[in-house]
Design a protein around this motif. Structure first.
Motif, PDB file in Angstrom:
ATOM      1  N   UNK A   1       0.845  -1.190   0.000  1.00 21.91           N
ATOM      2  CA  UNK A   1       0.000   0.000   0.000  1.00 21.91           C
ATOM      3  C   UNK A   1       0.883   1.243   0.000  1.00 21.91           C
ATOM      4  N   UNK A   2       0.553   2.208  -0.850  1.00 22.04           N
ATOM      5  CA  UNK A   2       1.331   3.443  -0.913  1.00 22.04           C
ATOM      6  C   UNK A   2       1.152   4.236   0.374  1.00 22.04           C
ATOM      7  N   UNK A   3       2.120   5.114   0.639  1.00 23.33           N
ATOM      8  CA  UNK A   3       2.063   5.892   1.876  1.00 23.33           C
ATOM      9  C   UNK A   3       0.838   6.805   1.942  1.00 23.33           C
ATOM     10  N   UNK A   4       0.486   7.542   0.866  1.00 19.64           N
ATOM     11  CA  UNK A   4      -0.737   8.362   0.958  1.00 19.64           C
ATOM     12  C   UNK A   4      -1.994   7.535   1.256  1.00 19.64           C
ATOM     13  N   UNK A   5      -2.096   6.356   0.638  1.00 19.89           N
ATOM     14  CA  UNK A   5      -3.277   5.516   0.887  1.00 19.89           C
ATOM     15  C   UNK A   5      -3.255   4.968   2.314  1.00 19.89           C
ATOM     16  N   UNK A   6      -2.068   4.617   2.814  1.00 21.31           N
ATOM     17  CA  UNK A   6      -1.964   4.157   4.197  1.00 21.31           C
ATOM     18  C   UNK A   6      -2.376   5.260   5.168  1.00 21.31           C
ATOM     19  N   UNK A   7      -1.956   6.496   4.897  1.00 22.24           N
ATOM     20  CA  UNK A   7      -2.358   7.615   5.756  1.00 22.24           C
ATOM     21  C   UNK A   7      -3.868   7.843   5.681  1.00 22.24           C
ATOM     22  N   UNK A   8      -4.458   7.604   4.521  1.00 21.66           N
ATOM     23  CA  UNK A   8      -5.906   7.748   4.389  1.00 21.66           C
ATOM     24  C   UNK A   8      -6.644   6.725   5.252  1.00 21.66           C
ATOM     25  N   UNK A   9      -6.133   5.491   5.302  1.00 18.12           N
ATOM     26  CA  UNK A   9      -6.744   4.472   6.166  1.00 18.12           C
ATOM     27  C   UNK A   9      -6.616   4.861   7.642  1.00 18.12           C
ATOM     28  N   UNK A  10      -5.471   5.400   8.020  1.00 20.41           N
ATOM     29  CA  UNK A  10      -5.299   5.840   9.407  1.00 20.41           C
ATOM     30  C   UNK A  10      -6.208   7.026   9.729  1.00 20.41           C
ATOM     31  N   UNK A  11      -6.395   7.926   8.749  1.00 17.01           N
ATOM     32  CA  UNK A  11      -7.344   9.029   8.941  1.00 17.01           C
ATOM     33  C   UNK A  11      -8.754   8.487   9.121  1.00 17.01           C
ATOM     34  N   UNK A  12      -9.118   7.485   8.329  1.00 19.01           N
ATOM     35  CA  UNK A  12     -10.443   6.877   8.478  1.00 19.01           C
ATOM     36  C   UNK A  12     -10.599   6.256   9.860  1.00 19.01           C
ATOM     37  N   UNK A  13      -9.545   5.589  10.353  1.00 16.25           N
ATOM     38  CA  UNK A  13      -9.596   5.002  11.692  1.00 16.25           C
ATOM     39  C   UNK A  13      -9.802   6.082  12.746  1.00 16.25           C
ATOM     40  N   UNK A  14      -9.093   7.196  12.601  1.00 18.43           N
ATOM     41  CA  UNK A  14      -9.221   8.287  13.564  1.00 18.43           C
ATOM     42  C   UNK A  14     -10.623   8.896  13.523  1.00 18.43           C
ATOM     43  N   UNK A  15     -11.167   9.086  12.316  1.00 15.54           N
ATOM     44  CA  UNK A  15     -12.505   9.658  12.201  1.00 15.54           C
ATOM     45  C   UNK A  15     -13.556   8.725  12.802  1.00 15.54           C
ATOM     46  N   UNK A  16     -13.426   7.418  12.565  1.00 13.21           N
ATOM     47  CA  UNK A  16     -14.375   6.461  13.148  1.00 13.21           C
ATOM     48  C   UNK A  16     -14.303   6.480  14.670  1.00 13.21           C
ATOM     49  N   UNK A  17     -13.082   6.510  15.205  1.00 10.45           N
ATOM     50  CA  UNK A  17     -12.919   6.537  16.655  1.00 10.45           C
ATOM     51  C   UNK A  17     -13.479   7.822  17.244  1.00 10.45           C
ATOM     52  N   UNK A  18     -13.211   8.964  16.600  1.00 11.98           N
ATOM     53  CA  UNK A  18     -13.731  10.239  17.100  1.00 11.98           C
ATOM     54  C   UNK A  18     -15.258  10.285  17.017  1.00 11.98           C
ATOM     55  N   UNK A  19     -15.813   9.726  15.941  1.00  8.62           N
ATOM     56  CA  UNK A  19     -17.274   9.696  15.808  1.00  8.62           C
ATOM     57  C   UNK A  19     -17.899   8.913  16.958  1.00  8.62           C
ATOM     58  N   UNK A  20     -17.318   7.759  17.261  1.00  5.16           N
ATOM     59  CA  UNK A  20     -17.858   6.935  18.342  1.00  5.16           C
ATOM     60  C   UNK A  20     -17.631   7.581  19.706  1.00  5.16           C
ATOM     61  N   UNK A  21     -16.436   8.086  19.938  1.00  7.01           N
ATOM     62  CA  UNK A  21     -16.103   8.639  21.252  1.00  7.01           C
ATOM     63  C   UNK A  21     -16.828   9.950  21.536  1.00  7.01           C
ATOM     64  N   UNK A  22     -16.878  10.841  20.571  1.00  7.44           N
ATOM     65  CA  UNK A  22     -17.578  12.109  20.779  1.00  7.44           C
ATOM     66  C   UNK A  22     -19.063  11.856  20.992  1.00  7.44           C
ATOM     67  N   UNK A  23     -19.645  10.951  20.198  1.00 10.58           N
ATOM     68  CA  UNK A  23     -21.050  10.632  20.405  1.00 10.58           C
ATOM     69  C   UNK A  23     -21.328  10.048  21.775  1.00 10.58           C
ATOM     70  N   UNK A  24     -20.401   9.226  22.270  1.00 11.33           N
ATOM     71  CA  UNK A  24     -20.593   8.599  23.582  1.00 11.33           C
ATOM     72  C   UNK A  24     -20.471   9.598  24.720  1.00 11.33           C
ATOM     73  N   UNK A  25     -19.675  10.663  24.539  1.00  8.80           N
ATOM     74  CA  UNK A  25     -19.381  11.588  25.642  1.00  8.80           C
ATOM     75  C   UNK A  25     -20.112  12.918  25.567  1.00  8.80           C
ATOM     76  N   UNK A  26     -20.898  13.147  24.521  1.00  8.31           N
ATOM     77  CA  UNK A  26     -21.575  14.439  24.390  1.00  8.31           C
ATOM     78  C   UNK A  26     -22.507  14.717  25.572  1.00  8.31           C
ATOM     79  N   UNK A  27     -23.278  13.723  25.983  1.00  5.54           N
ATOM     80  CA  UNK A  27     -24.193  13.915  27.106  1.00  5.54           C
ATOM     81  C   UNK A  27     -23.443  13.893  28.430  1.00  5.54           C
ATOM     82  N   UNK A  28     -22.502  12.951  28.581  1.00  3.18           N
ATOM     83  CA  UNK A  28     -21.780  12.800  29.843  1.00  3.18           C
ATOM     84  C   UNK A  28     -21.078  14.088  30.251  1.00  3.18           C
ATOM     85  N   UNK A  29     -20.487  14.789  29.299  1.00  2.00           N
ATOM     86  CA  UNK A  29     -19.732  16.002  29.613  1.00  2.00           C
ATOM     87  C   UNK A  29     -20.582  17.260  29.638  1.00  2.00           C
TER      88      UNK A  29
END
Length: 526
Positions: free
Chosen positions: A1-29
């Motif tokens: 996998x090329x480096x730009x495509x690998x970085x895109x997969x890592x960006x997707x992982x970060x966005x998925x994690x942020x989507x789940x985590x922010x949604x889980x903590x919006x009410x709690x905080x």
């Protein structure tokens, strides 16, 4: 996998994690900020947290087999589409009842995102890096939710209130939706793994874990001994989990391996995970609630959470760089030292303590938490992967239980301890409140004097002075209670560190001094 495509997969992982985590903590905080919009009390608003956690704590167990049988690609696309729909439903929330339904659906829809974030992070990495670099970066993403939510929430609430939070959550979901469809994961062959009794076992596990999650979320608020329905929830949870264990013990291909879960090594591992999750309540619950008691809002604690965010990132990159199989105990020791030092520093707080005063202590705790999770999951996941799918599911039962339920347990224990110690310290302070004491009488007169220009009755002025003095005593008692809790966490972390070092020393001595069990016999003489 090329480096730009690998970085895109890592960006997707970060966005998925942020989507789940922010949604889980919006009410709690933002419980205190959104209760007015929903027309609810603080206790009623906390039901939103319970509604989200009830399905979320167990659904990942079922999703592992669903992903294996129906294909990773279908799983990813349907999961993110479901979350987008759940996020969109937030715009139809106008009261507590509708919010409860939507939060329950959001808890279901968010369950697949954490596993997708993990899979996207390890997708572009070499096999030897998946359980070191990939695991470290993926789990670091999962710990960024609270500081990022607290940094963003004030601006979002100012823009649009509760629906401003919902709009941001939907924006994250849409970005993650596009990335998932643009970047497909490598799909392994489908395997028929769902058995006829899996649905029954999972239903019982979901009911048991869900009941525990609701009880732990609300027990501190309604108080454990004053709400009979809390006891019924715990009793129902025990019944459901017992029935699930009985069914699984008599199956040829169980959903989870109960015998492996109850083995001494597995119980030891689960205890370590649970202990760490409880002591980490020092930051996730302690620091934020402490400043709420002192009257600080999220806007005033933003620099503190910026420091926490940087410390978590530093811990994650440390793990990605240095974590290797066999080094887990060293990471545990450093994490315990950091948490113990941070809790000790926080245990000397006063009512004059400000967020700027605890930057160092909270950075230490955040750094320690970031070191612990990758080491713990890597140590448990590698043996499970080697033993097959059943053990992977069993491992995730342990990990999810100790992290999700353990997080709720830590919050419940921490909050209950604060309540009990506040009552104790207030009773100690109240013993010295006597009008015969000239210092107390003078203080009441000073406090009541603030109402002198609106109240002409001296009796009413004195009553207002007594009320204000009681409020100050309650605040001081609460500060002392938080100090006790921080000190208790430091003691627990220190005791765990001593236990870890003692265990390692015993293992070292055993390897060094125990003689070989057998020695070669001399050859017989002719």
């Amino acid at each position: 996998m090329s480096r730009p495509r690998a970085l895109a997969y890592m960006l997707a992982a970060t966005m998925l994690a942020m989507t789940q985590q922010v949604g889980a903590n919006l009410v709690t905080t933002n419980v205190y900020q959104i209760q007015g919009e929903l027309g609810a009390t603080v206790a009623e608003t906390n039901w939103l947290i319970a509604a989200y956690m009830a399905p979320n704590v167990s659904l990942s167990i079922a999703l592992i087999k669903i992903r294996m049988q129906y294909g990773l690609r279908n799983f990813a696309e349907i999961s993110i589409a479901g979350f987008v729909i759940a996020a969109l439903l937030n715009f139809f929330v106008h009261d507590l009842q509708s919010a409860l339904v939507v939060r329950f659906m959001s808890g279901i829809a968010a369950a697949p995102l954490s596993s997708l974030a993990f899979l996207y992070m390890i997708e572009p990495l070499q096999p030897r890096q998946k359980l070191t670099v990939g695991l470290s970066l993926a789990l670091t993403n999962t710990t960024l939710g609270i500081p990022i939510t607290r940094l963003l929430s004030p601006s979002l609430l100012e823009i649009g209130g509760f629906h401003g939070l919902a709009l941001f959550e939907m924006g994250l979901a849409l970005v993650a939706f596009g990335l998932v469809y643009a970047l497909p994961l490598t799909t392994p062959p489908r395997v028929k793994v769902i058995g006829p009794l899996d649905g029954v076992s999972y239903l019982l596990l979901a009911l048991g874990f869900g009941a525990i999650a609701v009880a732990l979320s609300l027990g501190r608020i309604y108080w454990w001994l004053e709400a009979p329905w809390l006891g019924w929830l715990f009793a129902g949870a025990i019944l459901c989990l017992t029935l699930a264990a009985v069914i699984e013990l008599h199956r040829q291909s169980p959903l989870i391996d109960i015998r492996w879960l109850t083995s001494p090594a597995t119980l030891h591992y689960a205890t370590v995970l649970l202990l760490f999750r409880i002591v980490l309540a020092e930051q996730t619950v302690g620091a934020s609630n402490f400043f709420q008691v002192l009257g600080f809002q999220n806007e005033q604690t933003m620099p503190l959470y910026g420091v926490i965010l940087v410390a978590i990132l530093a811990g994650g990159f440390t793990c990605a760089t240095l974590l290797r199989p066999g080094r887990e105990n060293a990471f545990y020791a450093v994490a315990l030292v950091c948490i113990m030092a941070g809790a000790l520093l926080d245990s000397s707080a006063t009512n004059l303590t400000r967020p700027d005063d605890i930057h160092l202590s909270q950075a230490l705790v955040a750094y320690g938490s970031a070191l612990f999770l990758p080491a713990a999951m890597g140590q448990g996941l590698a043996p499970a992967l080697a033993r097959g799918p059943v053990y992977i599911l069993s491992f995730f039962v342990i990990f999810l239980f100790t992290q999700s339920i353990g997080g709720l347990l830590g919050s419940a224990l921490f909050g209950s301890f604060i309540t009990l110690r506040t009552s104790f310290h207030y009773s100690q302070l109240a013993e010295h409140f006597s009008l015969a004491n000239p210092l107390v009488a003078d203080r009441i007169q000073q406090l009541g004097g603030a109402y002198g220009h609106v109240l002409t009755d001296l009796g009413l002025t004195r009553a207002e002075g007594v009320t204000l003095l009681a409020q100050q005593a309650t605040r001081e008692a609460t500060v002392l209670a938080y100090n006790d809790a921080f000190l208790l966490i430091a003691v627990i972390a220190g005791s765990a560190l001593i236990g870890l070092l003692t265990h390692l020393a015993i293992l070292h001595l055993r390897e060094r001094f125990v003689a070989p069990a057998t020695t070669p016999a001399p050859a017989p003489q002719p």
